[in-house]
Design a protein around this motif. Structure first.
Motif, PDB file in Angstrom:
ATOM      1  N   GLU A  10       0.852  -1.184   0.000  1.00  0.00           N
ATOM      2  CA  GLU A  10       0.000   0.000   0.000  1.00  0.00           C
ATOM      3  C   GLU A  10       0.889   1.234   0.000  1.00  0.00           C
ATOM      4  O   GLU A  10       1.819   1.324   0.804  1.00  0.00           O
ATOM      5  N   ASN A  11       0.618   2.170  -0.888  1.00  0.00           N
ATOM      6  CA  ASN A  11       1.423   3.390  -1.007  1.00  0.00           C
ATOM      7  C   ASN A  11       2.908   3.078  -1.147  1.00  0.00           C
ATOM      8  O   ASN A  11       3.740   3.704  -0.496  1.00  0.00           O
ATOM      9  N   GLY A  35       0.965 -12.001  -4.886  1.00  0.00           N
ATOM     10  CA  GLY A  35       2.100 -11.137  -4.605  1.00  0.00           C
ATOM     11  C   GLY A  35       3.312 -11.521  -5.436  1.00  0.00           C
ATOM     12  O   GLY A  35       3.183 -12.048  -6.541  1.00  0.00           O
ATOM     13  N   PHE A  36       4.486 -11.294  -4.880  1.00  0.00           N
ATOM     14  CA  PHE A  36       5.732 -11.637  -5.579  1.00  0.00           C
ATOM     15  C   PHE A  36       6.809 -11.936  -4.553  1.00  0.00           C
ATOM     16  O   PHE A  36       6.709 -11.560  -3.388  1.00  0.00           O
ATOM     17  N   SER A  37       7.834 -12.640  -4.995  1.00  0.00           N
ATOM     18  CA  SER A  37       8.939 -12.960  -4.093  1.00  0.00           C
ATOM     19  C   SER A  37      10.103 -12.015  -4.365  1.00  0.00           C
ATOM     20  O   SER A  37      10.247 -11.472  -5.466  1.00  0.00           O
ATOM     21  N   ASP A  52       7.718  -0.785  -6.238  1.00  0.00           N
ATOM     22  CA  ASP A  52       7.180  -0.209  -7.470  1.00  0.00           C
ATOM     23  C   ASP A  52       6.821  -1.381  -8.372  1.00  0.00           C
ATOM     24  O   ASP A  52       7.706  -2.015  -8.951  1.00  0.00           O
ATOM     25  N   GLY A  53       5.535  -1.690  -8.449  1.00  0.00           N
ATOM     26  CA  GLY A  53       5.097  -2.880  -9.185  1.00  0.00           C
ATOM     27  C   GLY A  53       5.566  -4.110  -8.448  1.00  0.00           C
ATOM     28  O   GLY A  53       5.163  -4.353  -7.320  1.00  0.00           O
TER      29      GLY A  53
END
Length: 153
Positions: A10-11, A35-37, A52-53
């Motif tokens: 968030e933000n 999500g991502f690792s 960022d992304g």
């Protein structure tokens, strides 16, 4: 733990994550939860990560409002780490209570209070300069130096 499954942002800040010993476990968690690792091989603090992304960096890009805020925060924390700020709040409360109950500060306590107020004045000046810089478009390239100049006066 070097591998993070970043599940919620968030933000541009991490709001939900899990840490893992290996990439495979982090990837499995992301596959199940989204999500991502991220391989945190630099040992960055979660609170310092800028997302960022699906890219994580230690700080926001230079020349952004987030970059100015991060520079101001790092500068303030270099002058007064969190633990010191908490101790100053507690100590300040003790000194206020002493005076409010009719006591008088000793010369050492007065010097202590003066030092705390001087630091607080510097923190407020850094915050004010940060607010000023955040309002400029484009943000000056030397914003970090301008913040440091305020801290050294």
């Amino acid at each position: 733990m070097d591998y993070l499954a970043i599940v919620s942002v968030e933000n541009n800040r991490v709001t939900k994550f899990m840490d893992f010993d290996n990439q495979a476990d982090a990837d499995a968690h992301v596959a199940a939860q989204g999500g991502f690792s991220f391989h945190n091989d630099q040992g960055w603090l979660i609170a310092d990560l800028y997302i960022d992304g699906q890219t994580a960096t230690e700080s926001p890009p230079a020349g952004t409002v987030e970059g100015v805020k991060a520079a101001a925060s790092r500068l303030i924390l270099s002058l007064a780490p969190d633990w010191q700020q908490r101790n100053y709040i507690a100590r300040g409360s003790e000194l206020i209570r002493k005076v409010q109950t009719g006591g008088t500060l000793t010369p050492e306590e007065e010097a202590e209070e003066t030092a705390m107020q001087a630091l607080w004045t510097t923190v407020k000046a850094i915050r004010a300069k940060s607010d000023e810089l955040e309002a400029i478009s484009p943000i000056p390239a030397d914003y970090a130096a301008q913040l440091e100049a305020v801290a050294s006066t």
